[in-house]
Scaffold this motif. Structure first.
Motif, PDB file in Angstrom:
ATOM      1  N   ARG A 172       0.859  -1.183   0.000  1.00 25.36           N
ATOM      2  CA  ARG A 172       0.000   0.000   0.000  1.00 25.36           C
ATOM      3  C   ARG A 172       0.889   1.225   0.000  1.00 25.36           C
ATOM      4  O   ARG A 172       1.841   1.322   0.757  1.00 25.36           O
ATOM      5  N   ILE A 173       0.582   2.173  -0.885  1.00 31.81           N
ATOM      6  CA  ILE A 173       1.330   3.430  -0.953  1.00 31.81           C
ATOM      7  C   ILE A 173       0.892   4.273   0.247  1.00 31.81           C
ATOM      8  O   ILE A 173      -0.284   4.585   0.393  1.00 31.81           O
ATOM      9  N   THR A 174       1.839   4.638   1.108  1.00 29.16           N
ATOM     10  CA  THR A 174       1.491   5.346   2.338  1.00 29.16           C
ATOM     11  C   THR A 174       1.882   6.823   2.329  1.00 29.16           C
ATOM     12  O   THR A 174       1.499   7.551   3.234  1.00 29.16           O
ATOM     13  N   THR A 175       2.660   7.218   1.335  1.00 29.94           N
ATOM     14  CA  THR A 175       3.072   8.628   1.266  1.00 29.94           C
ATOM     15  C   THR A 175       2.774   9.163  -0.127  1.00 29.94           C
ATOM     16  O   THR A 175       2.447   8.408  -1.045  1.00 29.94           O
ATOM     17  N   GLY A 176       2.931  10.446  -0.306  1.00 35.26           N
ATOM     18  CA  GLY A 176       2.683  11.067  -1.606  1.00 35.26           C
ATOM     19  C   GLY A 176       3.877  11.044  -2.532  1.00 35.26           C
ATOM     20  O   GLY A 176       3.875  11.708  -3.569  1.00 35.26           O
ATOM     21  N   SER A 177       4.895  10.255  -2.209  1.00 33.07           N
ATOM     22  CA  SER A 177       6.130  10.258  -2.997  1.00 33.07           C
ATOM     23  C   SER A 177       5.963   9.703  -4.411  1.00 33.07           C
ATOM     24  O   SER A 177       6.802   9.947  -5.264  1.00 33.07           O
ATOM     25  N   ASP A 194      -2.656   5.644  -0.483  1.00 30.45           N
ATOM     26  CA  ASP A 194      -3.601   4.554  -0.181  1.00 30.45           C
ATOM     27  C   ASP A 194      -3.931   3.671  -1.383  1.00 30.45           C
ATOM     28  O   ASP A 194      -4.891   2.909  -1.346  1.00 30.45           O
ATOM     29  N   THR A 195      -3.139   3.752  -2.437  1.00 29.84           N
ATOM     30  CA  THR A 195      -3.298   2.845  -3.574  1.00 29.84           C
ATOM     31  C   THR A 195      -2.656   1.506  -3.225  1.00 29.84           C
ATOM     32  O   THR A 195      -1.570   1.459  -2.662  1.00 29.84           O
ATOM     33  N   SER A 251      11.722  -1.950   3.681  1.00 31.47           N
ATOM     34  CA  SER A 251      12.775  -1.773   4.643  1.00 31.47           C
ATOM     35  C   SER A 251      12.301  -2.179   6.028  1.00 31.47           C
ATOM     36  O   SER A 251      11.149  -1.925   6.398  1.00 31.47           O
ATOM     37  N   GLU A 252      13.186  -2.767   6.805  1.00 32.12           N
ATOM     38  CA  GLU A 252      12.876  -3.103   8.192  1.00 32.12           C
ATOM     39  C   GLU A 252      13.044  -1.899   9.100  1.00 32.12           C
ATOM     40  O   GLU A 252      12.661  -1.936  10.263  1.00 32.12           O
ATOM     41  N   ASP A 253      13.597  -0.821   8.584  1.00 32.41           N
ATOM     42  CA  ASP A 253      13.821   0.396   9.364  1.00 32.41           C
ATOM     43  C   ASP A 253      12.494   1.115   9.583  1.00 32.41           C
ATOM     44  O   ASP A 253      11.871   1.577   8.631  1.00 32.41           O
ATOM     45  N   PRO A 254      12.017   1.223  10.825  1.00 31.94           N
ATOM     46  CA  PRO A 254      10.723   1.866  11.072  1.00 31.94           C
ATOM     47  C   PRO A 254      10.702   3.353  10.700  1.00 31.94           C
ATOM     48  O   PRO A 254       9.641   3.927  10.500  1.00 31.94           O
ATOM     49  N   ALA A 255      11.878   3.967  10.584  1.00 33.07           N
ATOM     50  CA  ALA A 255      11.930   5.388  10.208  1.00 33.07           C
ATOM     51  C   ALA A 255      11.546   5.591   8.754  1.00 33.07           C
ATOM     52  O   ALA A 255      11.173   6.681   8.352  1.00 33.07           O
ATOM     53  N   LEU A 256      11.632   4.521   7.962  1.00 38.45           N
ATOM     54  CA  LEU A 256      11.264   4.629   6.550  1.00 38.45           C
ATOM     55  C   LEU A 256       9.808   4.305   6.379  1.00 38.45           C
ATOM     56  O   LEU A 256       9.207   4.448   5.413  1.00 38.45           O
TER      57      LEU A 256
END
Length: 87
Positions: free
Chosen positions: A46-51, A59-60, A82-87
């Motif tokens: 799921r796309i979570t950002t507008g990037s 939300d696509t 990524s496993e990095d929660p910051a990403l």
């Protein structure tokens, strides 16, 4: 006769859908924590950002296929996990 065939076909399709749902559920449950569930090399994300706008709005839901990095060319749309929660 036609009604019997029709309902038999509906029952068969229903069983296939239930079996597929159970298989997908098992894949999701048994996926290691921190990894994206993967079925035959494909992953639903799921796309979570507008990037990725305007091509893909927030939300696509997209389905991506794992590929060798050497096959990626300029202009290809890619995703990463990524496993990095910051990403």
């Amino acid at each position: 006769m036609v009604k019997k065939i029709f309902f038999g076909l509906i029952n068969f399709i229903s069983v296939l859908i239930i079996v597929a749902a159970v298989m997908i559920l098992c894949v999701v449950i048994f996926t290691k924590q921190g990894e994206a569930p993967n079925i035959l090399g494909y992953t639903a994300l799921r796309i979570t950002t507008g990037s990725m706008e305007p091509s893909y709005p927030v939300d696509t839901m997209i389905v991506v296929k794992q590929t060798d990095p050497s096959q990626i060319e300029e202009g290809d749309v890619i995703s990463f996990y990524s496993e990095d929660p910051a990403l």
